[in-house]
Scaffold this motif. Structure first.
Motif, PDB file in Angstrom:
ATOM      1  N   PHE A 101      36.016  63.756  10.646  1.00 25.66           N
ATOM      2  CA  PHE A 101      37.235  64.184  11.110  1.00 25.66           C
ATOM      3  C   PHE A 101      38.297  62.925  11.143  1.00 25.66           C
ATOM      4  N   CYS A 102      37.982  62.023  11.480  1.00 21.26           N
ATOM      5  CA  CYS A 102      38.905  60.812  11.424  1.00 21.26           C
ATOM      6  C   CYS A 102      39.352  60.331   9.971  1.00 21.26           C
ATOM      7  N   MET A 159      42.280  57.707   8.695  1.00 16.18           N
ATOM      8  CA  MET A 159      41.601  56.116   8.338  1.00 16.18           C
ATOM      9  C   MET A 159      42.212  55.903   6.793  1.00 16.18           C
ATOM     10  N   LEU A 160      42.103  56.671   6.121  1.00 16.58           N
ATOM     11  CA  LEU A 160      42.233  56.431   4.505  1.00 16.58           C
ATOM     12  C   LEU A 160      43.444  56.200   4.529  1.00 16.58           C
ATOM     13  N   CYS A 219      45.090  59.182  18.666  1.00 19.71           N
ATOM     14  CA  CYS A 219      43.804  59.110  17.673  1.00 19.71           C
ATOM     15  C   CYS A 219      44.164  58.714  16.480  1.00 19.71           C
ATOM     16  N   GLY A 220      45.366  58.959  15.815  1.00 18.92           N
ATOM     17  CA  GLY A 220      45.501  58.654  14.419  1.00 18.92           C
ATOM     18  C   GLY A 220      44.663  59.385  13.408  1.00 18.92           C
ATOM     19  N   ASN A 226      43.286  53.931  15.150  1.00 22.76           N
ATOM     20  CA  ASN A 226      42.498  55.048  14.821  1.00 22.76           C
ATOM     21  C   ASN A 226      41.392  55.362  15.721  1.00 22.76           C
ATOM     22  N   LEU A 227      41.199  56.408  16.365  1.00 25.73           N
ATOM     23  CA  LEU A 227      39.851  56.484  16.877  1.00 25.73           C
ATOM     24  C   LEU A 227      38.689  57.084  16.012  1.00 25.73           C
TER      25      LEU A 227
END
Length: 173
Positions: free
Chosen positions: A115-116, A120-121, A59-60, A146-147
């Motif tokens: 949450f992600c 992501m950042l 998921c990342g 990334n999900l």
């Protein structure tokens, strides 16, 4: 790495010494050899910005940077990182001094539940360090691992693109 044995009650637990730099701060810790980096950051250092999602590297959300490269912190042991430089989302900016990526995610609505967002950042930070002038397609490719279940990705892509423009004066399509 120095190996030592800790004795807790009647149970002997082997630990290894690691020296790491996390967000510019040096740490020396004794950790169990199988302690995941995500758990080390969250439990040992109190850096809870690194989230844990699937725990399978899919998921990342647990992405951090290790020696400048995005790394799934749920797939690597802290004991493997002696002398490594680690950056987490907490190292990006502060509430009163946001990193351009954080500011763009806020302004362009690049997050919903959030949450992600830390993963992501960190992925976006690595992308912009390698490619300061990415196209939207470059961004799509970079975050493909990334999900996100909330945004549909378009606002995330726009946020990263906007940050790149602010940081580097980029004008790609």
């Amino acid at each position: 790495m120095n190996k030592i044995a800790n004795v807790t009650g009647s149970t002997s637990v082997e630990t290894v010494e690691i020296n790491v730099e996390v967000n510019g701060v040096a740490y020396t810790r004794y950790v169990e050899p199988r302690l995941l980096l995500s758990d080390f950051l969250r439990q040992e250092l109190g850096l809870t910005g690194t989230h844990v999602g699937c725990e399978h590297g899919v998921c990342g959300v647990c992405n951090v940077m290790v020696d400048g490269a995005t790394t799934r912190s749920c797939l690597i042991f802290a004991s493997q990182l002696d002398n490594a430089k680690i950056e987490t989302v907490e190292g990006l900016g502060r509430v009163n001094a946001l990193h351009p990526l954080q500011k763009a995610f806020w302004e362009k609505h690049g997050l919903q539940c959030g949450f992600c967002t830390p993963g992501m950042l960190m992925t976006a930070k690595e992308l912009l360090s390698r490619n300061p002038n990415p196209t939207r397609e470059d961004i799509r490719e970079a975050i493909s691992g990334n999900l996100c279940r909330c945004t549909g990705y378009q606002t995330i892509i726009e946020a990263i693109y906007s940050a790149a423009q602010e940081m580097h004066g980029a004008t790609n399509g």
